[in-house]
Design an enzyme around this catalytic site. Structure first.
Site, PDB file in Angstrom:
ATOM      1  N   HIS A  31       0.841  -1.195   0.000  1.00 51.24           N
ATOM      2  CA  HIS A  31       0.000   0.000   0.000  1.00 51.24           C
ATOM      3  C   HIS A  31       0.885   1.257   0.000  1.00 51.24           C
ATOM      4  O   HIS A  31       0.715   2.149  -0.835  1.00 51.24           O
ATOM      5  CB  HIS A  31      -0.927  -0.021   1.215  1.00 51.24           C
ATOM      6  CG  HIS A  31      -1.867   1.129   1.287  1.00 51.24           C
ATOM      7  ND1 HIS A  31      -3.176   1.055   0.894  1.00 51.24           N
ATOM      8  CD2 HIS A  31      -1.677   2.403   1.714  1.00 51.24           C
ATOM      9  CE1 HIS A  31      -3.756   2.226   1.065  1.00 51.24           C
ATOM     10  NE2 HIS A  31      -2.872   3.066   1.578  1.00 51.24           N
ATOM     11  N   GLU A  32       1.832   1.315   0.929  1.00 50.28           N
ATOM     12  CA  GLU A  32       2.707   2.488   1.029  1.00 50.28           C
ATOM     13  C   GLU A  32       3.620   2.595  -0.186  1.00 50.28           C
ATOM     14  O   GLU A  32       3.895   3.705  -0.668  1.00 50.28           O
ATOM     15  CB  GLU A  32       3.515   2.454   2.331  1.00 50.28           C
ATOM     16  CG  GLU A  32       2.671   2.508   3.594  1.00 50.28           C
ATOM     17  CD  GLU A  32       1.677   3.658   3.628  1.00 50.28           C
ATOM     18  OE1 GLU A  32       1.985   4.758   3.096  1.00 50.28           O
ATOM     19  OE2 GLU A  32       0.586   3.483   4.195  1.00 50.28           O
ATOM     20  N   HIS A  35       1.762   4.360  -2.947  1.00 50.66           N
ATOM     21  CA  HIS A  35       1.796   5.821  -2.788  1.00 50.66           C
ATOM     22  C   HIS A  35       3.131   6.373  -3.283  1.00 50.66           C
ATOM     23  O   HIS A  35       3.166   7.352  -4.031  1.00 50.66           O
ATOM     24  CB  HIS A  35       1.639   6.229  -1.313  1.00 50.66           C
ATOM     25  CG  HIS A  35       0.290   6.029  -0.733  1.00 50.66           C
ATOM     26  ND1 HIS A  35      -0.857   6.519  -1.306  1.00 50.66           N
ATOM     27  CD2 HIS A  35      -0.100   5.400   0.410  1.00 50.66           C
ATOM     28  CE1 HIS A  35      -1.896   6.210  -0.542  1.00 50.66           C
ATOM     29  NE2 HIS A  35      -1.458   5.528   0.505  1.00 50.66           N
ATOM     30  N   ASP A 107      -7.183   7.809   2.772  1.00 47.82           N
ATOM     31  CA  ASP A 107      -6.748   8.235   1.434  1.00 47.82           C
ATOM     32  C   ASP A 107      -7.945   8.689   0.601  1.00 47.82           C
ATOM     33  O   ASP A 107      -7.876   9.699  -0.108  1.00 47.82           O
ATOM     34  CB  ASP A 107      -6.035   7.092   0.706  1.00 47.82           C
ATOM     35  CG  ASP A 107      -4.803   6.598   1.452  1.00 47.82           C
ATOM     36  OD1 ASP A 107      -4.176   7.415   2.156  1.00 47.82           O
ATOM     37  OD2 ASP A 107      -4.475   5.410   1.324  1.00 47.82           O
TER      38      ASP A 107
END
Length: 147
Positions: A31-32, A35, A107
């Protein structure tokens, strides 16, 4: 020490003792990374400064960007890039795991806020046009927006 102090004040204390399953840690890492990858590919965005899967506060991980210089004009392409970056984590989860988690809740909230601001406050919508749709909160007589 200064970065740790900033992170602690802004996002809360590290929660290394939180027992996170390996699969959940992998989902957070992808997930990170989503980004960070989106941010790195959009030239208008500030450079990625730090990515972590150490949880702080309610977040299981975080991706932080720092501006290289002061930015006095919020440009449309940068705002669109910020929306794309916000969804980068969710897209990464979907691509890697074939499913999405509730981890993108904040988000989505952030992306929605930016999109609403672009359309309602800044007149940055081609479809709607350069018109401000947001109601002023200091109407005096009415006091607030009518629905």
């Amino acid at each position: 020490d200064l970065e740790e102090g900033r992170d602690r004040v802004r996002w809360g204390r590290e929660k290394r003792s939180r027992g996170i399953e390996e699969h959940d840690r992998r989902v957070t890492a992808y997930h990170e990374a989503g980004h960070a990858l989106v941010s790195m590919r959009i030239p208008e965005l500030d450079p990625v400064h730090k990515v972590t899967v150490v949880s702080r506060g309610m977040a299981l991980g975080a991706t932080f960007s720092l501006p290289e210089k002061d930015d006095y004009h919020m440009r449309r392409n940068k705002l669109l890039g910020m929306i794309a970056m916000a969804y980068g984590g969710r897209v990464a989860e979907s691509l890697v795991f074939g499913d999405v988690s509730a981890g993108a809740q904040n988000d989505i909230k952030q992306a929605t806020h930016i999109a609403r601001m672009m359309v309602c406050d800044l007149g940055m919508s081609d479809a709607v046009g350069p018109i401000r749709y947001a109601a002023d909160h200091d109407d005096g007589y009415l006091g607030r927006e009518l629905h």
